[in-house]
Design a protein around this motif. Structure first.
Motif, PDB file in Angstrom:
ATOM      1  N   GLU A   1     -29.506 -41.547  23.857  1.00  0.00           N
ATOM      2  CA  GLU A   1     -29.573 -41.787  25.305  1.00  0.00           C
ATOM      3  C   GLU A   1     -29.714 -40.484  26.082  1.00  0.00           C
ATOM      4  O   GLU A   1     -30.323 -40.457  27.151  1.00  0.00           O
ATOM      5  N   LEU A   2     -29.171 -39.405  25.554  1.00  0.00           N
ATOM      6  CA  LEU A   2     -29.318 -38.115  26.224  1.00  0.00           C
ATOM      7  C   LEU A   2     -30.772 -37.649  26.212  1.00  0.00           C
ATOM      8  O   LEU A   2     -31.244 -37.050  27.177  1.00  0.00           O
ATOM      9  N   ASP A   3     -31.478 -37.944  25.127  1.00  0.00           N
ATOM     10  CA  ASP A   3     -32.900 -37.604  25.057  1.00  0.00           C
ATOM     11  C   ASP A   3     -33.684 -38.405  26.089  1.00  0.00           C
ATOM     12  O   ASP A   3     -34.579 -37.876  26.758  1.00  0.00           O
ATOM     13  N   ILE A   4     -33.352 -39.675  26.228  1.00  0.00           N
ATOM     14  CA  ILE A   4     -34.024 -40.520  27.221  1.00  0.00           C
ATOM     15  C   ILE A   4     -33.731 -40.009  28.623  1.00  0.00           C
ATOM     16  O   ILE A   4     -34.630 -39.921  29.464  1.00  0.00           O
ATOM     17  N   ALA A   5     -32.490 -39.639  28.879  1.00  0.00           N
ATOM     18  CA  ALA A   5     -32.124 -39.110  30.195  1.00  0.00           C
ATOM     19  C   ALA A   5     -32.876 -37.817  30.494  1.00  0.00           C
ATOM     20  O   ALA A   5     -33.333 -37.597  31.624  1.00  0.00           O
TER      21      ALA A   5
ATOM     22  N   LYS B   1     -37.793 -45.744  24.189  1.00  0.00           N
ATOM     23  CA  LYS B   1     -36.980 -46.921  24.496  1.00  0.00           C
ATOM     24  C   LYS B   1     -37.113 -48.002  23.428  1.00  0.00           C
ATOM     25  O   LYS B   1     -36.233 -48.843  23.278  1.00  0.00           O
ATOM     26  N   LEU B   2     -38.232 -47.991  22.698  1.00  0.00           N
ATOM     27  CA  LEU B   2     -38.459 -49.002  21.660  1.00  0.00           C
ATOM     28  C   LEU B   2     -37.697 -48.708  20.379  1.00  0.00           C
ATOM     29  O   LEU B   2     -37.538 -49.590  19.535  1.00  0.00           O
ATOM     30  N   HIS B   3     -37.227 -47.472  20.216  1.00  0.00           N
ATOM     31  CA  HIS B   3     -36.535 -47.083  18.992  1.00  0.00           C
ATOM     32  C   HIS B   3     -35.032 -46.961  19.263  1.00  0.00           C
ATOM     33  O   HIS B   3     -34.602 -46.085  20.016  1.00  0.00           O
ATOM     34  N   PRO B   4     -34.250 -47.827  18.651  1.00  0.00           N
ATOM     35  CA  PRO B   4     -32.799 -47.791  18.893  1.00  0.00           C
ATOM     36  C   PRO B   4     -32.133 -46.505  18.409  1.00  0.00           C
ATOM     37  O   PRO B   4     -31.036 -46.181  18.833  1.00  0.00           O
ATOM     38  N   SER B   5     -32.809 -45.758  17.541  1.00  0.00           N
ATOM     39  CA  SER B   5     -32.207 -44.537  17.011  1.00  0.00           C
ATOM     40  C   SER B   5     -32.313 -43.359  17.978  1.00  0.00           C
ATOM     41  O   SER B   5     -31.716 -42.316  17.754  1.00  0.00           O
ATOM     42  N   VAL B   6     -33.059 -43.517  19.072  1.00  0.00           N
ATOM     43  CA  VAL B   6     -33.230 -42.429  20.025  1.00  0.00           C
ATOM     44  C   VAL B   6     -31.952 -42.284  20.858  1.00  0.00           C
ATOM     45  O   VAL B   6     -31.398 -43.260  21.360  1.00  0.00           O
TER      46      VAL B   6
END
Length: 59
Positions: free
Chosen positions: A32-36, A25-30
């Motif tokens: 959203e699908l990976d976070i999900a 969450k701290l890295h804007p390059s990640v």
């Protein structure tokens, strides 16, 4: 593997996913699908832990 050790391993994995999710969450390059995906894995582990604990309280 005993239920206690299995539960401990699930708690460890849940904590690792929590830290990985916080870091992502701290890295804007990640993506959203990976976070999900991380959230789904974390929830699946939590659900499994709850099932184990619910089964242990019935016996």
């Amino acid at each position: 593997m005993s239920l206690e050790s299995h539960l401990a391993e699930l708690k460890r994995k849940h904590g690792e996913l929590e830290r990985e999710l916080d870091s992502a969450k701290l890295h804007p390059s990640v993506d959203e699908l990976d976070i999900a995906q991380l959230k789904r894995r974390k929830l699946a582990i939590k659900d499994e832990m709850e099932k184990i604990m619910a089964g242990a309280t019935r016996h």
